[in-house]
Design a protein around this motif. Structure first.
Motif, mmCIF file in Angstrom:
data_model
loop_
_atom_site.group_PDB
_atom_site.id
_atom_site.type_symbol
_atom_site.label_atom_id
_atom_site.label_comp_id
_atom_site.label_asym_id
_atom_site.label_seq_id
_atom_site.Cartn_x
_atom_site.Cartn_y
_atom_site.Cartn_z
ATOM 1 N N HIS A 1 0.825 -1.203 0.000
ATOM 2 C CA HIS A 1 0.000 0.000 0.000
ATOM 3 C C HIS A 1 0.861 1.256 0.000
ATOM 4 C CE1 HIS A 1 0.656 1.227 4.244
ATOM 5 N NE2 HIS A 1 0.859 -0.055 4.445
ATOM 6 N N GLY A 2 0.249 2.356 -0.411
ATOM 7 C CA GLY A 2 0.939 3.639 -0.423
ATOM 8 C C GLY A 2 0.132 4.665 -1.196
ATOM 9 N N HIS A 3 0.608 5.910 -1.166
ATOM 10 C CA HIS A 3 -0.066 7.021 -1.822
ATOM 11 C C HIS A 3 0.713 7.444 -3.061
ATOM 12 C CE1 HIS A 3 -2.711 7.726 1.680
ATOM 13 N NE2 HIS A 3 -1.636 7.434 2.405
ATOM 14 N N SER A 4 0.020 8.060 -4.006
ATOM 15 C CA SER A 4 0.687 8.634 -5.163
ATOM 16 C C SER A 4 1.682 9.700 -4.712
ATOM 17 C CB SER A 4 -0.347 9.255 -6.099
ATOM 18 O OG SER A 4 0.281 10.063 -7.073
ATOM 19 N N VAL A 5 2.786 9.813 -5.431
ATOM 20 C CA VAL A 5 3.814 10.810 -5.089
ATOM 21 C C VAL A 5 3.224 12.215 -5.087
ATOM 22 C CG1 VAL A 5 6.049 11.791 -5.769
ATOM 23 C CG2 VAL A 5 5.611 9.345 -6.081
ATOM 24 N N SER A 6 2.307 12.479 -6.000
ATOM 25 C CA SER A 6 1.748 13.823 -6.132
ATOM 26 C C SER A 6 0.433 13.999 -5.375
ATOM 27 C CB SER A 6 1.509 14.139 -7.612
ATOM 28 O OG SER A 6 0.691 13.158 -8.222
ATOM 29 N N SER A 7 0.108 13.062 -4.488
ATOM 30 C CA SER A 7 -1.160 13.136 -3.757
ATOM 31 C C SER A 7 -1.149 14.253 -2.717
ATOM 32 C CB SER A 7 -1.448 11.800 -3.068
ATOM 33 O OG SER A 7 -0.493 11.549 -2.050
ATOM 34 N N GLU A 8 -2.336 14.655 -2.318
ATOM 35 C CA GLU A 8 -2.469 15.736 -1.342
ATOM 36 C C GLU A 8 -1.884 15.334 0.012
ATOM 37 O OE1 GLU A 8 -6.011 18.536 0.657
ATOM 38 O OE2 GLU A 8 -6.476 17.041 -0.893
ATOM 39 N N VAL A 9 -2.093 14.086 0.412
ATOM 40 C CA VAL A 9 -1.616 13.650 1.727
ATOM 41 C C VAL A 9 -0.089 13.661 1.791
ATOM 42 C CG1 VAL A 9 -1.645 11.178 1.149
ATOM 43 C CG2 VAL A 9 -1.867 11.902 3.526
ATOM 44 N N VAL A 10 0.574 13.331 0.700
ATOM 45 C CA VAL A 10 2.043 13.409 0.657
ATOM 46 C C VAL A 10 2.487 14.868 0.659
ATOM 47 C CG1 VAL A 10 4.095 12.910 -0.730
ATOM 48 C CG2 VAL A 10 2.306 11.173 -0.474
ATOM 49 N N GLY A 11 1.785 15.694 -0.096
ATOM 50 C CA GLY A 11 2.141 17.113 -0.146
ATOM 51 C C GLY A 11 2.019 17.814 1.189
ATOM 52 N N LYS A 12 1.178 17.266 2.089
ATOM 53 C CA LYS A 12 0.983 17.895 3.400
ATOM 54 C C LYS A 12 2.009 17.443 4.436
ATOM 55 C CE LYS A 12 -3.961 18.932 3.064
ATOM 56 N NZ LYS A 12 -5.322 18.656 3.601
ATOM 57 N N LEU A 13 2.871 16.501 4.057
ATOM 58 C CA LEU A 13 3.941 16.119 4.986
ATOM 59 C C LEU A 13 4.850 17.308 5.247
ATOM 60 C CD1 LEU A 13 4.957 12.631 3.503
ATOM 61 C CD2 LEU A 13 3.616 13.054 5.575
ATOM 62 N N GLY B 1 3.869 6.190 -11.841
ATOM 63 C CA GLY B 1 3.090 4.997 -11.589
ATOM 64 C C GLY B 1 3.897 3.878 -10.971
ATOM 65 N N ASN B 2 5.217 4.015 -11.002
ATOM 66 C CA ASN B 2 6.095 2.979 -10.454
ATOM 67 C C ASN B 2 6.552 3.276 -9.036
ATOM 68 O OD1 ASN B 2 5.905 1.590 -12.825
ATOM 69 N ND2 ASN B 2 7.811 2.356 -13.682
ATOM 70 N N TYR B 3 5.968 4.301 -8.419
ATOM 71 C CA TYR B 3 6.324 4.658 -7.042
ATOM 72 C C TYR B 3 5.059 4.900 -6.227
ATOM 73 C CZ TYR B 3 10.827 5.776 -9.233
ATOM 74 O OH TYR B 3 11.989 5.721 -9.960
ATOM 75 N N ARG B 4 5.121 4.542 -4.963
ATOM 76 C CA ARG B 4 4.093 4.918 -3.997
ATOM 77 C C ARG B 4 4.820 5.405 -2.751
ATOM 78 N NH1 ARG B 4 -0.697 5.417 -6.155
ATOM 79 N NH2 ARG B 4 -1.880 4.640 -4.379
ATOM 80 N N ILE B 5 4.154 6.249 -1.990
ATOM 81 C CA ILE B 5 4.712 6.737 -0.730
ATOM 82 C C ILE B 5 3.905 6.139 0.418
ATOM 83 C CG2 ILE B 5 5.278 8.731 0.692
ATOM 84 C CD1 ILE B 5 6.882 8.552 -1.911
ATOM 85 N N ARG B 6 4.577 5.371 1.259
ATOM 86 C CA ARG B 6 3.931 4.794 2.432
ATOM 87 C C ARG B 6 4.262 5.675 3.634
ATOM 88 N NH1 ARG B 6 4.687 -1.461 3.687
ATOM 89 N NH2 ARG B 6 3.694 -1.463 1.626
ATOM 90 N N ILE B 7 3.253 6.260 4.212
ATOM 91 C CA ILE B 7 3.441 7.223 5.286
ATOM 92 C C ILE B 7 3.570 6.502 6.622
ATOM 93 C CG2 ILE B 7 2.341 9.131 6.529
ATOM 94 C CD1 ILE B 7 1.168 10.012 3.862
ATOM 95 N N ALA B 8 4.514 6.941 7.433
ATOM 96 C CA ALA B 8 4.755 6.327 8.728
ATOM 97 C C ALA B 8 3.469 6.284 9.544
ATOM 98 C CB ALA B 8 5.830 7.109 9.484
ATOM 99 N N GLY B 9 3.205 5.115 10.135
ATOM 100 C CA GLY B 9 2.035 4.959 10.978
ATOM 101 C C GLY B 9 0.815 4.453 10.264
ATOM 102 N N GLU B 10 0.840 4.436 8.928
ATOM 103 C CA GLU B 10 -0.299 3.938 8.172
ATOM 104 C C GLU B 10 -0.129 2.453 7.885
ATOM 105 O OE1 GLU B 10 -2.024 7.726 5.651
ATOM 106 O OE2 GLU B 10 -1.003 6.103 4.602
ATOM 107 N N GLY B 11 -1.239 1.780 7.709
ATOM 108 C CA GLY B 11 -1.204 0.366 7.354
ATOM 109 C C GLY B 11 -2.522 -0.055 6.762
ATOM 110 N N VAL B 12 -2.560 -1.262 6.230
ATOM 111 C CA VAL B 12 -3.818 -1.821 5.728
ATOM 112 C C VAL B 12 -4.004 -3.183 6.376
ATOM 113 C CG1 VAL B 12 -3.694 -0.607 3.520
ATOM 114 C CG2 VAL B 12 -2.688 -2.880 3.728
ATOM 115 N N GLU B 13 -5.184 -3.695 6.262
ATOM 116 C CA GLU B 13 -5.488 -4.985 6.873
ATOM 117 C C GLU B 13 -4.547 -6.067 6.326
ATOM 118 O OE1 GLU B 13 -9.270 -8.050 7.486
ATOM 119 O OE2 GLU B 13 -9.534 -6.117 6.459
#
Length: 319
Positions: free
Chosen positions: A85-97, A130-142
């Protein structure tokens, strides 16, 4: 896979009809390199082995995640792998880091490129987002554990990995070292060895081309006084996005006379250049701000600890 050759032949024919490129041995070499790469990209058995190889090389680096290939679900036409799992590099949640966290991610991407170039000689040459995702510390999936300590870059798609010979890499590294050391003659010598400069050119053209090549290393330079005002933050760190370096280099090249002399680079350079642009774009989209010189010196001169460590990266960023 069946369409690769016919599609490439069609593109080549269109270029010939439109006369958009100069045809000759160099173009044929480029076309053959693209052909071979595309065939490798649809060789899923090869990609599975390459993915596992990179996973093993990065297993102890907490900044990266590479999926584990599942051979029991893989065939000649399918790669089965763990979901990461992870977020797009250009996603809003990554931009707010925070700036520090985004800069650490940018630093990690730059160091990965240096390891590929200086240490492994194997480079993933398809750096589209499309070949990268950003996994934010503390996040996880089932079903997957949370990453509490580090933001991580998830690396996907190892179908475009290129293995480079020392014959090609040594003059490339020579040009990098010479650019950092402001040794124009050595930059030109490397370009001549790589066959996209020629000793037949006028000295002024050679020197201009050499300086254009040197300017690419601006974010890694020790000469901070030469940085544009907009490329420096209040702490003296390089602002990768705001520097607008690719456009400035392009304008510098366009204003010179080198376009009349420019030779088609060796075919190996096609994908290395794509990677270089991709790394810069990745860091810029994150709005990272850091000086790359300490990392470059680490790989050029062996300075610093070679053990990957995210906290050490953070310290370099602050420095």
């Amino acid at each position: 896979a069946d369409a690769v050759d016919s599609d490439l032949n069609a593109v080549a024919q269109m270029l010939r009809v439109a006369r958009l490129v100069s045809f000759g041995p160099e173009f044929e070499d480029w076309l053959e390199e693209v052909r071979q790469m595309m065939h490798r990209e649809v060789d899923y058995r090869l990609e599975a082995r390459t993915t596992e190889k990179f996973r093993q090389m990065l297993l102890d680096d907490p900044r990266f995640v590479v999926p584990r290939v599942l051979p029991e679900y893989s065939t000649d036409h399918i790669i089965g792998a763990t979901y990461e799992h992870g977020h797009s590099v250009s996603s809003e949640v990554v931009g707010k880091l925070s700036l520090e966290r985004r800069s650490n991610l940018g630093m990690a991407a730059l160091e990965l490129f240096f390891r590929e170039l200086f240490v492994w000689g194997e480079i993933q040459t398809d750096p589209n987002f499309g070949n990268y995702r950003i996994r934010i510390a503390g996040e996880g999936v089932e079903g997957q554990s949370k990453d509490n300590d580090h933001d991580r870059i998830v690396l996907l798609d190892f179908g475009a990995v290129q293995s480079y010979s020392r014959e090609f890499l040594d003059p490339v590294i020579q040009m990098v070292r010479a650019s950092y050391e402001h040794d124009l003659d050595a930059v030109i010598d490397g370009g001549v060895t790589l066959r996209f400069m020629s000793t037949d050119w006028p000295k002024e053209v050679l020197e201009t081309f050499g300086r254009v090549c040197m300017s690419v290393l601006e974010p890694l330079s020790s000469d901070h006084e030469s940085w544009p005002d907009e490329a420096v933050n209040s702490d003296g760190q390089y602002r990768w996005k705001q520097s607008d370096l690719p456009s400035r280099v392009a304008r510098q090249a366009a204003r010179s006379a080198i376009s009349r002399y420019f030779r088609v680079p060796p075919r190996e350079f096609v994908f290395l250049n794509r990677k270089l642009i991709g790394v810069y774009t990745f860091i810029s989209v994150l709005y990272s701000e850091f000086n790359g010189e300490p990392l470059l010196r680490k790989y050029l001169y062996g300075e610093g600890d070679d053990t990957p460590d995210a906290s050490a990266t953070s310290q370099i960023t602050k420095a």
